[in-house]
Structures are given as C-alpha cells and as structure tokens.
Enzyme design. Sequence first.
Site, PDB file in Angstrom:
ATOM      1  N   TYR A  30       0.919  -1.155  -0.020  1.00  0.00           N
ATOM      2  CA  TYR A  30       0.022  -0.052  -0.042  1.00  0.00           C
ATOM      3  C   TYR A  30       0.810   1.136   0.010  1.00  0.00           C
ATOM      4  O   TYR A  30       2.196   1.281   0.037  1.00  0.00           O
ATOM      5  CB  TYR A  30      -1.058  -0.164   1.150  1.00  0.00           C
ATOM      6  CG  TYR A  30      -0.314   0.394   2.525  1.00  0.00           C
ATOM      7  CD1 TYR A  30       0.656  -0.499   3.331  1.00  0.00           C
ATOM      8  CD2 TYR A  30      -0.712   1.617   2.940  1.00  0.00           C
ATOM      9  CE1 TYR A  30       1.247  -0.223   4.529  1.00  0.00           C
ATOM     10  CE2 TYR A  30       0.167   1.878   4.423  1.00  0.00           C
ATOM     11  CZ  TYR A  30       1.017   1.207   4.864  1.00  0.00           C
ATOM     12  OH  TYR A  30       1.602   1.467   6.235  1.00  0.00           O
ATOM     13  N   ARG A  49       7.975   4.211  -4.689  1.00  0.00           N
ATOM     14  CA  ARG A  49       8.176   3.043  -3.612  1.00  0.00           C
ATOM     15  C   ARG A  49       6.959   2.152  -3.986  1.00  0.00           C
ATOM     16  O   ARG A  49       7.225   1.017  -3.553  1.00  0.00           O
ATOM     17  CB  ARG A  49       7.823   3.748  -2.225  1.00  0.00           C
ATOM     18  CG  ARG A  49       8.119   2.860  -1.198  1.00  0.00           C
ATOM     19  CD  ARG A  49       8.088   3.636   0.176  1.00  0.00           C
ATOM     20  NE  ARG A  49       6.643   4.127   0.505  1.00  0.00           N
ATOM     21  CZ  ARG A  49       6.529   5.211   1.292  1.00  0.00           C
ATOM     22  NH1 ARG A  49       7.573   5.475   2.372  1.00  0.00           N
ATOM     23  NH2 ARG A  49       5.483   5.668   1.828  1.00  0.00           N
ATOM     24  N   ARG A  97      -7.711 -20.735  -1.361  1.00  0.00           N
ATOM     25  CA  ARG A  97      -6.717 -20.398  -0.379  1.00  0.00           C
ATOM     26  C   ARG A  97      -5.587 -21.403  -0.687  1.00  0.00           C
ATOM     27  O   ARG A  97      -5.733 -22.497  -0.355  1.00  0.00           O
ATOM     28  CB  ARG A  97      -7.162 -20.420   0.973  1.00  0.00           C
ATOM     29  CG  ARG A  97      -6.041 -19.843   2.226  1.00  0.00           C
ATOM     30  CD  ARG A  97      -6.902 -20.256   3.536  1.00  0.00           C
ATOM     31  NE  ARG A  97      -5.705 -19.794   4.520  1.00  0.00           N
ATOM     32  CZ  ARG A  97      -4.802 -20.610   4.852  1.00  0.00           C
ATOM     33  NH1 ARG A  97      -4.763 -21.657   4.324  1.00  0.00           N
ATOM     34  NH2 ARG A  97      -3.956 -19.991   5.874  1.00  0.00           N
ATOM     35  N   HIS A  99      -0.918 -20.939  -0.096  1.00  0.00           N
ATOM     36  CA  HIS A  99       0.128 -19.910   0.070  1.00  0.00           C
ATOM     37  C   HIS A  99       0.823 -19.664  -0.990  1.00  0.00           C
ATOM     38  O   HIS A  99       1.349 -18.409  -1.372  1.00  0.00           O
ATOM     39  CB  HIS A  99       0.909 -20.415   1.251  1.00  0.00           C
ATOM     40  CG  HIS A  99       0.713 -20.334   2.641  1.00  0.00           C
ATOM     41  ND1 HIS A  99      -0.765 -21.151   2.907  1.00  0.00           N
ATOM     42  CD2 HIS A  99       0.878 -19.813   3.970  1.00  0.00           C
ATOM     43  CE1 HIS A  99      -0.834 -20.962   4.517  1.00  0.00           C
ATOM     44  NE2 HIS A  99       0.208 -20.153   4.944  1.00  0.00           N
ATOM     45  N   LYS A 144       6.257  -1.698   1.877  1.00  0.00           N
ATOM     46  CA  LYS A 144       5.320  -1.255   2.626  1.00  0.00           C
ATOM     47  C   LYS A 144       4.048  -2.208   2.509  1.00  0.00           C
ATOM     48  O   LYS A 144       3.127  -2.271   1.519  1.00  0.00           O
ATOM     49  CB  LYS A 144       4.828   0.073   2.026  1.00  0.00           C
ATOM     50  CG  LYS A 144       3.969   1.113   3.052  1.00  0.00           C
ATOM     51  CD  LYS A 144       4.172   2.583   2.614  1.00  0.00           C
ATOM     52  CE  LYS A 144       3.155   3.374   3.194  1.00  0.00           C
ATOM     53  NZ  LYS A 144       3.245   3.323   4.525  1.00  0.00           N
ATOM     54  N   GLU A 176      12.950   2.336  13.836  1.00  0.00           N
ATOM     55  CA  GLU A 176      12.141   3.600  13.219  1.00  0.00           C
ATOM     56  C   GLU A 176      10.731   3.489  14.593  1.00  0.00           C
ATOM     57  O   GLU A 176      11.247   3.170  15.737  1.00  0.00           O
ATOM     58  CB  GLU A 176      11.483   3.310  12.009  1.00  0.00           C
ATOM     59  CG  GLU A 176      10.764   1.970  11.989  1.00  0.00           C
ATOM     60  CD  GLU A 176      10.115   1.763  10.516  1.00  0.00           C
ATOM     61  OE1 GLU A 176      10.112   2.530   9.592  1.00  0.00           O
ATOM     62  OE2 GLU A 176       9.732   0.577  10.047  1.00  0.00           O
ATOM     63  N   LEU A 200      11.348   1.454   7.034  1.00  0.00           N
ATOM     64  CA  LEU A 200      10.653   1.756   5.479  1.00  0.00           C
ATOM     65  C   LEU A 200      11.091   3.077   5.367  1.00  0.00           C
ATOM     66  O   LEU A 200      11.487   3.898   5.870  1.00  0.00           O
ATOM     67  CB  LEU A 200       9.066   2.212   5.957  1.00  0.00           C
ATOM     68  CG  LEU A 200       8.480   2.552   4.791  1.00  0.00           C
ATOM     69  CD1 LEU A 200       7.856   1.238   4.086  1.00  0.00           C
ATOM     70  CD2 LEU A 200       6.988   3.378   4.942  1.00  0.00           C
TER      71      LEU A 200
HETATM   72  C1  LIG Z   1       6.496   1.780   9.812  1.00  0.00           C
HETATM   73  C2  LIG Z   1       6.604   3.156   9.010  1.00  0.00           C
HETATM   74  N1  LIG Z   1       7.823   3.814   9.071  1.00  0.00           N
HETATM   75  C3  LIG Z   1       7.819   5.103   8.529  1.00  0.00           C
HETATM   76  C4  LIG Z   1       6.675   5.549   7.802  1.00  0.00           C
HETATM   77  C5  LIG Z   1       6.807   6.989   7.115  1.00  0.00           C
HETATM   78  O1  LIG Z   1       6.581   6.958   5.739  1.00  0.00           O
HETATM   79  P1  LIG Z   1       6.271   8.356   4.923  1.00  0.00           P
HETATM   80  O2  LIG Z   1       7.262   9.241   5.416  1.00  0.00           O
HETATM   81  O3  LIG Z   1       6.601   7.678   3.567  1.00  0.00           O
HETATM   82  O4  LIG Z   1       4.821   8.457   5.232  1.00  0.00           O
HETATM   83  C6  LIG Z   1       5.532   4.930   7.953  1.00  0.00           C
HETATM   84  C7  LIG Z   1       4.390   5.531   7.481  1.00  0.00           C
HETATM   85  O5  LIG Z   1       3.320   4.963   7.351  1.00  0.00           O
HETATM   86  C8  LIG Z   1       5.277   3.602   8.438  1.00  0.00           C
HETATM   87  O6  LIG Z   1       4.282   3.012   8.473  1.00  0.00           O
END
Ligand SMILES: Cc1ncc(COP(=O)(O)O)c(C=O)c1O
Length: 289
Positions: A30, A49, A97, A99, A144, A176, A200
Amino acid sequence: MVFLNGRLLPIEEAKIPVLDRGFIFGDGVYELVPVYSRVPFRLDEHLSRLERSLAETKIRNPHTRAQWRDIIYRLVDAQPFEDQGVYFQVTRGVAKRDHAFPTGAEPTVFMMANPLVTPPRELVEKGAAAVSAQDNRWLRCDIKSISLIGNCLLRQVSAEAGAVETILFRDGRLTEASASNVFAVKRGVILTPPKSNLILPGITYDVVTELAQANGLPLESRDVTEHEVRAADELWVTSSSKEVLAIVSLDGARVGDGRPGPVFARMYQLYQEFKQKVMRAGKREAVSA
Ligand SMILES: Cc1ncc(COP(=O)(O)O)c(C=O)c1O
C-alpha cells in the site's frame, strides 16, 4: 467516492470477495500520499516506492505510472475537501486459499481519499509523548506491506500509554517507530538510521534529509544506539500524516529540556515552506528541496 478495480463508486458499494488474498493472507502492499489543496505531495516518489514494493513481493503492477497518476487525480477531484490522505493498496487478487502464488489472478486495486489529519498546532508547539519497545517485526520492513499486525501490536503499546508513537529498538539500535521514521538531535547534529531492510524508506524521511542538506543543517545517516536516543537533545518522528513532530518525553523521561528544540523548530518551518512551494507549483510539477 472510492476507486475499486477501475471504477469510482460510493464506499458502500465497494465490495471485494472474501477469498481476496489481502483478506486471507495480508498479501498486498500500500501507499499513503498526502494531498494539500488538491496537490499530491511527492507523488512520483510514492509511486516509485509502490513499484518497488510490488516488485519485491512479485505482485504484478496492474497500472503504468501515467495510469496511477490519472486515477489519483480523478479520486482527488471527486472529494469535497481540499487536504486529503490518499490511501491505495494492491493485493495479489482473488484465488482459492493456498500460500503459493495463484496463476492468473488479477491484482485487486483499492483507493480511497480521507480528509488529511495533521498534528494540531498545540501538539506541534508542545511536542508529544512516545514510549519504546523492542522491534519484533519481520526483516523486510522496507516493503510497505499491508500485513501490519506487527506494527499494530506495537502501536497499541503507545496507544494504551496515551502516547502518539512507539519508538523501536532492535539489538540496541534505533530502527523507526510503529508508523513513522525517527530522527534524533545531539549537539546540533541530526542523526537518523540509514535505509536498510529494517526500516521503511519514508518519503518524509527523504524530504527532511534533503531539507537539512539544502539548508546547511548537519545530518548523519548512521546507526543510532538506544543510549544515544535516550540521551538525545531532541527527538522527532516523521511521516506523511504526522509531517515532522517533536517527541518531548520517552517512556516518561524528558527528552532534552522537555520542549520541542531549536533544530525541530527550524525543520518544521522548512517543511511548511516546502509544502507551500509544492502547492504553488501546482499539480503536475516535481519540486526539489
Ligand atoms: C513503519 C513506518 N515507517 C515510516 C513511515 C513514514 O513513511 P512516509 O514518510 O512515507 O509516510 C510509515 C508511514 O506510514 C510507516 O508505517
């Protein structure tokens, strides 16, 4: 109006089959793009991304870059409000279903736009509380993925503590936060973990990094220890919806003097100015810091 598999329709009419692999396995990816005054912010970076997440998960990308842009503009124009958070997800599609990947399933594309909720002025001025936790998510946090149960469990820790975020450590190092990237400031130097499989690659992270570089604010992208985070003068979290937000307490202990610091104030201002610049340039322009 929302977008589902090629059509704009009211959300009540948007339905997906229960065998969608997004529902069964969380098998999808997403994006969330902030839109200010109907101008998507860093759209090409978000689409890059998305393309990367799809490639890494081997989900067929059902649209060209031009088609993605077109769908997003149509959805944005169909909303009655100006500032929006455009959420979109692609799953591997509907299949019996199993995997292993199905052959011939059509990816499901869903997109919705909600009013963008950025931190209220008071929170920006006073700063927010965070708590910490061990980062126990999988080792592909660079994707993501819609499989967010790890992030949800970690976010709940701060929700129950009345805090805005859960800051994560893995093996004694900062990764993070549950839904944002993290920056620390020590003696005027901005520190942030480098991009890796453990975080991320945030679009806001890139904007903040570019703004620091363009404005002569020292920034080091390197491993940051848990000790450095706890001893930092300033802590910030960044994301598309939080923008840049100061964290003034961590696990109940004050960060610095317990107020948003001077480097935060400068970065917040630079970020707001940059947003204005993007809005003035209008819909289809790419703007650099
Ligand atoms: C786990 C995680 N890290 C970092 C971010 C920040 O990403 P962005 O600046 O692209 O929104 C997000 C945003 O949803 C996130 O879910």
